[in-house]
Design a protein around this motif. Sequence first.
Motif, PDB file in Angstrom:
ATOM      1  N   GLU A   1      23.632  23.635  78.117  1.00 20.88           N
ATOM      2  CA  GLU A   1      23.504  23.019  76.792  1.00 20.88           C
ATOM      3  C   GLU A   1      24.803  22.542  76.154  1.00 20.88           C
ATOM      4  O   GLU A   1      24.777  21.930  75.088  1.00 20.88           O
ATOM      5  CB  GLU A   1      22.825  24.024  75.835  1.00 20.88           C
TER       6      GLU A   1
ATOM      7  N   ARG B   1      24.330  21.969  70.731  1.00 15.07           N
ATOM      8  CA  ARG B   1      23.740  22.353  72.012  1.00 15.07           C
ATOM      9  C   ARG B   1      22.824  21.215  72.473  1.00 15.07           C
ATOM     10  O   ARG B   1      21.990  20.746  71.684  1.00 15.07           O
ATOM     11  CB  ARG B   1      22.904  23.641  71.887  1.00 15.07           C
TER      12      ARG B   1
ATOM     13  N   GLU C   1      19.872  20.465  73.686  1.00 13.43           N
ATOM     14  CA  GLU C   1      18.586  21.130  73.903  1.00 13.43           C
ATOM     15  C   GLU C   1      17.456  20.123  73.844  1.00 13.43           C
ATOM     16  O   GLU C   1      17.612  19.026  73.328  1.00 13.43           O
ATOM     17  CB  GLU C   1      18.348  22.160  72.795  1.00 13.43           C
TER      18      GLU C   1
ATOM     19  N   ARG D   1      14.596  22.879  66.300  1.00 18.16           N
ATOM     20  CA  ARG D   1      15.517  22.901  67.438  1.00 18.16           C
ATOM     21  C   ARG D   1      16.190  21.531  67.543  1.00 18.16           C
ATOM     22  O   ARG D   1      15.528  20.534  67.824  1.00 18.16           O
ATOM     23  CB  ARG D   1      14.733  23.219  68.720  1.00 18.16           C
TER      24      ARG D   1
HETATM   25 MG    MG Z   1      18.507  28.815  72.595  1.00 22.62          MG
END
Ligand code: MG
Length: 430
Positions: free
Chosen positions: A66, A114, A116, A122
Amino acid sequence: MSQKINGVKGMNDLLPGEIEIWQFVESTARTLFGRFGYGEVRTPMVEDTALFVRSVGEETDIVGKEMYTFEDKGGRSLSLRPEGTAPAARAYIEHSVNNQEPVSRWFYMGPMFRYERMKTGRYRQFSQIGAEAYGAKEPAQDAELMDVVVQFLEALGLTDVTLNINSLGDDNCRPAYHAKLVEYLNAHKEELCADCQQRLERNPLRVLDCKNEKCQAVAAAGPNVLEFLCEPCRAHFTDLQRKLGVLGIRYVVNHRLVRGLDYYTRTVFEFIASHPALGTASTVGGGGRYDKMMKGLGGPDVPAVGFAMGLDRLVLLLKESGKTFAQRPDLFIAVADEGSQDEGLKLASRLRREGLKVDFDTRGGSLKSQMKRADKSGARFTLVLGEQERTTGQAKLKPMAGGEPVPVALDSVAATVRAQPEAPAPAPAC
Ligand code: MG
Ligand code: ATP
């Protein structure tokens, strides 16, 4: 026509209207962490890649998959920080803080990065608020840190959050658990998802963290880490629970809780929200003890415990609460004629200097259009300034929620507005 350029995927803009929730969360954190004696630390957004490889761990998703890693013009491998604990520890070591005081309490807040797969809660740039306590290995320190989070969530009005705790043991007792877990998972390898089959080879603890239902079922029936704790680790965990009891903090012992980073020893914990708005991103924060990390980074042998909360998820929960966070104007100044425009501008300026939040339509225009704008602004009062008001020095404060206008002298508007009792905010006009 030139082509439009969009923001980077997974990285959000925060505009006025939403930012007030963020400001509320941030200022609440500052107040609360300050009360507990945690001082703010700000480290750069970019660090030497090796810092994360050596602390978070090469086999974790964060470092393995990530991280935003790049080479700078000098050929150094740098990474956008994916988390805040390692940078803070790096700064602690670099500034020899342990030589200045035996116990240090720090907090930080800011963006983390990150790469992701995005969904609700998220993102690729997200914000964390975290705190670290260095120098105390005692369970009271773990409990105090959890108390910070509990009081922070209380202050935000988020009460539907459950604290989960576990102990991962230490170098003394974890190897036996690790071996047993690998043996067990190998026997159930076929039931695990493809990712977990790989994790089993590289980082078996991560299997316990998998969100896949089948993997969770396998994990649930697996060996219990708490049964493998050595005596000192068991005593630490028991005392932590007693201390939480002393503080009246409710918790659940969850032996499958491992957390996504390699550096934890003994205590780990997570705060999990039950609101469906977060979907699978229900963990609002978590942390644990990392007594070995400082030494592993070439620093002193200093124990530490910390946590990080995801602000984006807290903000999502607060949005669901339906509360309003924007501060509405005290006053809207409208001008009745062109000749009052300068006086209106001047009056608004003076009242702001005197501490009022004042809205004023710099475009001028008809009184009707200004009154529409006043409605929309959510201001408590509107004052119409025309020739008569300017010559007499007297005007009226019109309460936007309804009710009788309040006579006011133009040189005492601030005091008069402050003296009026607060009425509920009017519903903004559409
Ligand atoms: Mg995580
Ligand atoms: P998850 O299991 O949800 O991936 P994590 O274990 O990777 O979380 P941590 O590294 O412990 O998360 O970070 C602490 C908190 O930061 C999380 O509980 C979450 O609230 C928040 N967080 C982590 N990753 C993201 C992300 N990509 N977007 C938004 N918030 C995040």
